[in-house]
Design an enzyme around this catalytic site. Structure first.
Site, PDB file in Angstrom:
ATOM      1  N   SER A   1       0.819  -1.216   0.000  1.00 24.15           N
ATOM      2  CA  SER A   1       0.000   0.000   0.000  1.00 24.15           C
ATOM      3  C   SER A   1       0.850   1.262   0.000  1.00 24.15           C
ATOM      4  CB  SER A   1      -0.942   0.001   1.203  1.00 24.15           C
ATOM      5  OG  SER A   1      -0.192   0.027   2.413  1.00 24.15           O
ATOM      6  N   ASP A   2       1.790   1.348   0.935  1.00 22.81           N
ATOM      7  CA  ASP A   2       2.538   2.612   1.021  1.00 22.81           C
ATOM      8  C   ASP A   2       3.577   2.745  -0.089  1.00 22.81           C
ATOM      9  OD1 ASP A   2       4.091   0.674   2.204  1.00 22.81           O
ATOM     10  OD2 ASP A   2       4.668   1.865   3.942  1.00 22.81           O
ATOM     11  N   CYS A   3       4.104   1.634  -0.574  1.00 21.91           N
ATOM     12  CA  CYS A   3       5.056   1.730  -1.695  1.00 21.91           C
ATOM     13  C   CYS A   3       4.337   2.296  -2.920  1.00 21.91           C
ATOM     14  CB  CYS A   3       5.643   0.365  -2.020  1.00 21.91           C
ATOM     15  SG  CYS A   3       6.563  -0.330  -0.633  1.00 21.91           S
TER      16      CYS A   3
ATOM     17  N   GLU B   1       3.753   6.073  -2.261  1.00 15.74           N
ATOM     18  CA  GLU B   1       4.965   6.898  -2.365  1.00 15.74           C
ATOM     19  C   GLU B   1       5.394   7.045  -3.827  1.00 15.74           C
ATOM     20  OE1 GLU B   1       5.830   8.663  -0.001  1.00 15.74           O
ATOM     21  OE2 GLU B   1       5.133   7.630   1.801  1.00 15.74           O
TER      22      GLU B   1
END
Ligand code: LAN
Length: 724
Positions: free
Chosen positions: A455-457, A460
């Protein structure tokens, strides 16, 4: 025939270990795939030309970069840092690093190669021995679960086994000292589950002494709340090949080395050990999460089932099913597998089922090197096949936010980085029904081949792409349509509470954590909602929404709103956020404050931002910096580092600036500390370890010491320009 130049290194009390010639190592990169090769052939070496600056830097050789004068202003500091960091960019546009820290990865590689008879290259042997010798704790010669940890049975026994398989004599001072440490800790009978399991594969431990890992769990109906498909990907991925091998009670044949290890690893004679009584025996130096009573009840039931009830056809069916799923994982990841733990188990499974000549075995074997990295201390196995996508996204964001795109050269550098992100985006779904989260359009942590959406990759990378393409006028490489695909994946990942987990939505109830068999890791059974993942998604969606207000506008607004709620609820009463992937409160609080600012919650208008700033300010050290120990992660309470840390300081300074903290003084003090730690060539020296997983194991992010300080200084300059 080839040379070992440096001949030997002094390690611990004048002990010598061999080393290879560092000038012969070359790093090749293609689409993020990083392979270090040792070039034995002189002609070939000549043909390859000189080592790059990056290669020299990673190997600890003189980079030849000029010594500059000390930076006088934050702006100068940021540009000097950037000019150093720029020179480390690799040919395919990404930034690489040694992704070390965990000390429980190499043993899997070496034991798996040993069991399957895969030849271990001479240069690997030399450099792994050197790495382990360097990393042994100075006091007692043992190893912990990660590089900064006290010596444990797990770290010491398993790394000792590596040394012996690689040919170190038991009378070598390094081996003797670590064996002494192991004996003091009570010997290998105190190993946690994974250690016992691996020694059983090696025929140095009896299967009767290993808690069950039955493959039959995979045959349960999917609706069962503790079915393995609901577990956290990492546990699921490791459990799968483990259950296959456990089902077969696979052990390699006995030989002289194994006989000898059976004597060296234990304090009592091997035949007299009652393994069956030791299943739950874990050394106090290792134990982090004791078994729950439920697990201790289930294990004997499973053993009873195995011994008296289990029909052969059922266990055969379960094993076959497990192997089919192993094949899916191989194909879904281009044989890289999710990580360094499951790839080596897959290698043994492929060997057992299909043999050494098989396509699967060969492919997996070829992918082992993707997980290795050579540093000035030797060869290590990394936590993943690299940090390519993650580091590149942050590097881009830092340079943009620091306002450092000044010359043509900067544009070229960032253009190549953008090209790398373009290449990294996942463009193919997984095999249907392989229990995977939809991934088309997502970004992974490392490379596209590895192919696990995070999710965060994803968030970003979206931010980095938008900053370059939409804000800085870079030529489009990732089309709008593909950005939209990325948003679509993210929108599938929100949990009912509004928060985001790492790879998937949370699939099982919290109580499944009570079945955690690992003893040394916490929070490993199921996905949880992590503040850092939620905040990254929130910031990413906000930025996207501003650039593309028409795309799924209502869905995005709703998701943002609910994510905001989750961020507020995860704030602790002291105002901080607990970080699950970085150390620790400083890390999570930076992400949290950034995300709140992206929805216009700042110091002036938000009591929770005020509380968070107060928390951070209260932790400032006398020298103006911030320093947080990895113990914060273990204990879940703030623990000061003995010394302020550049990376922690950068996180806090960024957090305070984004939150629009009204007092410039503490921020300026932090910036001064970052400036005075900068070296004359623009770099920063490695300090304490930066990252964490499962609360108990630390992992390094060596590029953090570059892009976070650069970003901090650049942001400071934008807010308070230094007089020209
Ligand atoms: C990582 C590294 C990256 C990390 C972030 C993207 C920073 C995080 O925000 C989400 C989770 C993720 C992707 C993550 C999960 C766990 C990993 C893969 C690791 C910490 C790197 C190594 C670790 C893995 C579990 C190590 C192998 C150990 C086992 C217990 C299987």
């Amino acid at each position: 025939h080839w040379t070992i130049s440096g001949v030997s290194d002094d390690i611990l009390d004048g002990n010598k270990v061999d080393k290879t010639d560092p000038t012969r190592w070359r790093l090749s990169v293609k689409e993020g795939r990083q392979i270090w090769r040792y070039i034995k052939d002189d002609e070939k070496l000549k043909g390859l030309g000189k080592q790059s600056i990056a290669e020299k830097y990673f190997l600890g050789l003189d980079t030849g970069l000029p010594e500059l004068s000390k930076a006088n202003t934050p702006k100068e500091c940021a540009s000097k840092g950037w000019s150093f960091f720029k020179s480390l960019q690799l040919d395919d546009g990404h930034w690489g690093c040694e992704y070390g820290g965990p000390m429980f990865l190499l043993y899997g590689l070496i034991i798996a190669m040993y069991i399957t008879g895969a030849p271990i290259p001479e240069e690997w042997k030399i450099e792994i021995i050197r790495y382990l010798s360097y990393r042994a704790n100075k006091i007692d010669g043992g190893w912990g679960i990660h590089t900064e940890h006290h010596s444990t049975v797990y770290g010491t026994a398993m790394n000792y086994v590596i040394l012996r398989i690689l040919g170190m004599d038991p009378d070598h001072p390094v081996a003797m000292k670590s064996r002494g440490c192991l004996q003091k800790l009570g010997g290998a009978i105190g190993l946690p589950h994974w250690g016992k399991f691996w020694l059983a594969l090696l025929n140095c431990y009896e299967w009767t002494g290993v808690n069950p890992v039955p493959p039959e769990f995979w045959l349960l109906p999917d609706w069962i709340p503790f079915h393995p498909w609901r577990w956290w990907v990492h546990l699921r991925a490791v459990y799968l090949p483990m259950s296959y091998l456990y089902g077969k009670k696979f052990s390699m044949p006995l030989n002289d080395l194994i006989e000898s290890l059976r004597q060296e690893l234990f304090t009592e004679p091997y035949p007299t050990i009652d393994f069956g009584s030791l299943r739950n025996n874990v050394s106090p130096a290792d134990l982090y999460v004791p078994h729950s009573w439920i697990l201790d009840m289930i294990n004997p039931i499973l053993r009873f089932y195995e011994k008296y009830l289990r029909p052969n056809w059922l266990s055969e069916k379960a094993s076959q099913h497990a192997y089919k799923m192993i094949q899916w994982e191989n194909e879904n990841t281009e044989y890289l597998c999710l990580g360094p733990v499951n790839i080596v188990l897959h290698l043994i499974c492929a060997y057992e089922v299909e043999g050494r000549e098989s396509f699967a075995f060969q492919k997996l074997h070829d992918r082992l090197q993707d997980h290795l990295w050579i540093s000035k201390e030797g060869l290590m196995m990394q936590g993943t096949n690299g940090v390519q996508c993650w580091d590149t996204s942050f590097a881009i964001q830092a340079i943009v936010e620091a306002g450092l795109i000044e010359q043509e050269e900067d544009k070229e550098t960032l253009n190549r980085a953008l090209g790398f992100l373009e290449n990294c985006q996942i463009r193919k779904e997984t095999i249907p029904n392989s229990y995977r989260q939809p991934r088309l359009g997502a970004w992974p942590f490392s490379t596209r081949d590895q192919g696990y959406s995070v999710s965060d990759c994803t968030a970003e990378a979206i931010k980095a792409v938008i900053m370059l393409q939409n804000h800085c006028g870079f030529k489009e490489q990732v089309s709008n349509e593909r950005l939209q695909q990325a948003i679509d994946v993210i929108l599938t990942m929100q949990n009912p509470c509004g928060g985001f987990a790492s790879y998937e939505i949370v699939r099982g109830p919290k109580w499944v954590e009570l079945l955690n068999p690992a003893e040394v890791f916490s929070g490993i059974m199921i996905e949880f909602v992590y503040p850092e993942c939620t905040t990254a998604v929130l910031t990413g969606l906000s930025l996207f929404h501003k650039a593309y207000p028409d795309y799924r506008s209502e869905d995005i607004k709703e998701t943002i709103k609910r994510a905001g709620v989750s961020i507020h609820t995860s704030q602790r009463t002291d105002g901080s956020w607990y970080g699950c992937w970085g150390i620790c409160f400083t890390y999570a609080s930076m992400f949290a404050l950034e995300s709140l600012a992206s929805v216009d919650e700042v110091y002036e208008n938000s009591p929770s931002v005020q509380k968070a700033c107060k928390f951070l300010i209260g932790k400032q050290m006398a020298d103006g910096g911030w320093g947080e120990s990895y113990k914060s992660c273990e204990t879940q309470e703030w623990v000061d580092h003995e010394k302020s840390q550049v990376v922690n300081t950068a996180w806090v300074v960024i957090a305070l600036m984004i939150a629009e903290y009204p007092d410039k003084t503490p921020i300026e003090q932090g910036i001064k500390l970052i400036m005075c730690r900068q070296q004359s060539n623009g770099e920063w020296i490695q300090e304490g370890i930066e990252g964490v997983f499962n609360k108990n194991c630390m992992i390094s992010y060596p590029n953090y010491k570059f892009y976070w300080p650069i970003k901090a200084c650049g942001m400071f300059e934008k807010r308070w320009p230094s007089a020209a």
